[in-house]
Write a protein that holds these residues in place. Structure first.
Motif, PDB file in Angstrom:
ATOM      1  N   ARG A  46       0.823  -1.207   0.000  1.00 51.74           N
ATOM      2  CA  ARG A  46       0.000   0.000   0.000  1.00 51.74           C
ATOM      3  C   ARG A  46       0.862   1.265   0.000  1.00 51.74           C
ATOM      4  NH1 ARG A  46      -5.422  -0.362   1.029  1.00 51.74           N
ATOM      5  NH2 ARG A  46      -5.469   1.627   2.143  1.00 51.74           N
ATOM      6  N   CYS A  47       1.937   1.262   0.764  1.00 52.16           N
ATOM      7  CA  CYS A  47       2.804   2.435   0.799  1.00 52.16           C
ATOM      8  C   CYS A  47       3.412   2.705  -0.572  1.00 52.16           C
ATOM      9  CB  CYS A  47       3.907   2.244   1.838  1.00 52.16           C
ATOM     10  SG  CYS A  47       3.368   2.437   3.552  1.00 52.16           S
ATOM     11  N   GLN A  48       3.890   1.656  -1.246  1.00 54.06           N
ATOM     12  CA  GLN A  48       4.467   1.875  -2.579  1.00 54.06           C
ATOM     13  C   GLN A  48       3.397   2.328  -3.562  1.00 54.06           C
ATOM     14  OE1 GLN A  48       7.250  -1.038  -4.251  1.00 54.06           O
ATOM     15  NE2 GLN A  48       6.487  -0.556  -6.300  1.00 54.06           N
ATOM     16  N   LEU A  49       2.216   1.724  -3.487  1.00 59.30           N
ATOM     17  CA  LEU A  49       1.141   2.080  -4.411  1.00 59.30           C
ATOM     18  C   LEU A  49       0.768   3.551  -4.287  1.00 59.30           C
ATOM     19  CD1 LEU A  49      -0.871   0.722  -6.466  1.00 59.30           C
ATOM     20  CD2 LEU A  49      -2.489   0.644  -4.569  1.00 59.30           C
ATOM     21  N   LEU A  96      -1.766   7.638 -10.100  1.00 61.62           N
ATOM     22  CA  LEU A  96      -1.295   7.574  -8.718  1.00 61.62           C
ATOM     23  C   LEU A  96      -2.479   7.254  -7.824  1.00 61.62           C
ATOM     24  CD1 LEU A  96       1.049   7.868  -6.729  1.00 61.62           C
ATOM     25  CD2 LEU A  96       0.390  10.268  -6.453  1.00 61.62           C
ATOM     26  N   HIS A  97      -2.396   6.134  -7.114  1.00 64.06           N
ATOM     27  CA  HIS A  97      -3.446   5.755  -6.181  1.00 64.06           C
ATOM     28  C   HIS A  97      -3.265   6.511  -4.874  1.00 64.06           C
ATOM     29  CE1 HIS A  97      -5.176   2.297  -8.442  1.00 64.06           C
ATOM     30  NE2 HIS A  97      -3.999   2.375  -9.048  1.00 64.06           N
ATOM     31  N   THR A  98      -4.367   6.776  -4.211  1.00 66.17           N
ATOM     32  CA  THR A  98      -4.365   7.451  -2.923  1.00 66.17           C
ATOM     33  C   THR A  98      -5.246   6.649  -1.973  1.00 66.17           C
ATOM     34  OG1 THR A  98      -6.328   8.831  -3.313  1.00 66.17           O
ATOM     35  CG2 THR A  98      -4.217   9.669  -4.147  1.00 66.17           C
ATOM     36  N   PRO A  99      -5.126   6.868  -0.656  1.00 67.14           N
ATOM     37  CA  PRO A  99      -6.011   6.158   0.265  1.00 67.14           C
ATOM     38  C   PRO A  99      -7.489   6.414  -0.018  1.00 67.14           C
ATOM     39  CG  PRO A  99      -4.171   7.118   1.458  1.00 67.14           C
ATOM     40  CD  PRO A  99      -4.097   7.654   0.055  1.00 67.14           C
ATOM     41  N   SER A 123       2.732   5.976  -3.302  1.00 66.87           N
ATOM     42  CA  SER A 123       3.892   6.863  -3.413  1.00 66.87           C
ATOM     43  C   SER A 123       4.538   6.859  -4.796  1.00 66.87           C
ATOM     44  CB  SER A 123       4.965   6.469  -2.384  1.00 66.87           C
ATOM     45  OG  SER A 123       4.473   6.509  -1.060  1.00 66.87           O
ATOM     46  N   VAL A 124       4.490   5.727  -5.490  1.00 66.01           N
ATOM     47  CA  VAL A 124       5.169   5.579  -6.776  1.00 66.01           C
ATOM     48  C   VAL A 124       4.135   5.543  -7.893  1.00 66.01           C
ATOM     49  CG1 VAL A 124       6.673   4.115  -8.171  1.00 66.01           C
ATOM     50  CG2 VAL A 124       7.077   4.326  -5.703  1.00 66.01           C
ATOM     51  N   PRO A 125       4.127   6.534  -8.769  1.00 64.97           N
ATOM     52  CA  PRO A 125       3.115   6.555  -9.828  1.00 64.97           C
ATOM     53  C   PRO A 125       3.369   5.522 -10.915  1.00 64.97           C
ATOM     54  CG  PRO A 125       4.609   8.402 -10.097  1.00 64.97           C
ATOM     55  CD  PRO A 125       4.986   7.737  -8.809  1.00 64.97           C
ATOM     56  N   PHE A 126       2.296   5.007 -11.458  1.00 64.04           N
ATOM     57  CA  PHE A 126       2.347   4.227 -12.699  1.00 64.04           C
ATOM     58  C   PHE A 126       2.473   5.247 -13.826  1.00 64.04           C
ATOM     59  CE2 PHE A 126       0.288   2.509 -16.432  1.00 64.04           C
ATOM     60  CZ  PHE A 126       0.666   1.178 -16.472  1.00 64.04           C
TER      61      PHE A 126
END
Length: 278
Positions: free
Chosen positions: A33-36, A210-213, A38-41
């Motif tokens: 979850r942290c990488q998802l 970029l995913h966010t919570p 923080s790091v954009p596709f």
């Protein structure tokens, strides 16, 4: 999957991971979850006309040192490096994208990690449709709710796994895969196709996610949408506005140069704190 320059603490800093670390499911889930978040596709390198590098050291430098993103091989490859450092067993798996109107080859790469005798699907690189935390391969034919998304994992008549997403009340096929293990080098042909072929979606159009919570932010060509707690805001973006939007929404710094038309120059990511001030 190892890189001589991999540094676990620098990786944790890059993805804003905090807390205790162990080769257990809690760490696996939190790290994913942290990488998802923080790091954009992103496919900026492909848009520059480059073939994406699958050299592990270059992937690490790009994402951790240069604070960039990447597409599936890079993002999941970096995650695999971290799993190896933590001593979490995993295997690479080739997946067949099912989001196209016609049948496609297995050009997507995912990871299946093993924790406490159970196998978990991990995938941080399927763009806006990617899962948001590990999925147990035993969770078959049931709703799998992850934040504001709902997924389902099933087996097809050939006993391959099929991952689906509930999209506006309809189950959307994402990709299918089996557990035949793949070596890292096995993805070289698919990576070259995705980086260079005229029919590749990564060649045809700019894609940044970029995913966010609370949801996700998606730039596709000249269309931007922000999804938060089920609410979607859409807008069109001119070529002149793309660079500032990349910096503001994705913390990616990119300049546009004009010759016969517009093209992207080299991109680097900047700290989100400085991007937020623009």
């Amino acid at each position: 999957m190892k890189a001589d320059n991999f540094n676990l603490q620098a990786y944790f800093s890059r993805i804003n991971f905090q807390g205790s670390v162990s080769a257990d499911f809690s760490t696996l889930k939190n790290m994913m979850r942290c990488q998802l978040f923080s790091v954009p596709f992103e496919n900026l390198d492909v848009q520059f006309g480059k073939v994406v590098s699958l050299i592990p050291e270059e992937i690490y430098t790009k994402i951790v040192d240069q604070k960039r993103g990447g597409y599936c091989y890079e993002i999941n490859g970096l995650f695999a490096m971290a799993l190896g450092e933590l001593g979490i067993p995993y295997q690479f798996v080739a997946a067949r994208p099912m989001t196209y109107p016609s049948r496609r080859p297995k050009t997507h790469m995912v990871i299946v990690a093993s924790v406490n005798g159970e196998k978990w699907l991990c995938d941080l690189g399927f763009g806006s449709y990617t899962i948001r935390e590990p999925v147990n391969l035993n969770w078959l034919d049931q709703d799998i709710k992850q934040d504001f998304d709902t997924f389902r994992l099933s087996r097809n008549p050939k006993q391959d796994y099929l991952l689906q997403l509930l999209d506006n009340g309809v189950w959307k096929d994402l990709y299918e895969f089996n557990l035949c293990p793949q070596e890292w080098i096995d993805f070289e042909p698919a990576n070259y196709l995705n980086s260079t072929h005229k029919d590749s979606i990564f060649v045809q159009s700019l894609m940044v996610v970029l995913h966010t919570p609370e949801g996700k932010k998606v730039l596709s060509g000249d269309r931007f949408k922000s999804i938060s707690e089920g609410m979607t805001v859409k807008s069109s973006v001119s070529k002149e506005e793309i660079a500032s939007l990349l910096q503001r929404e994705f913390s990616l710094q990119c300049q546009l140069e004009q010759d016969s038309g517009y093209r992207f120059s080299e991109a680097k990511q900047v700290d989100s704190s400085s991007a937020a001030g623009d």
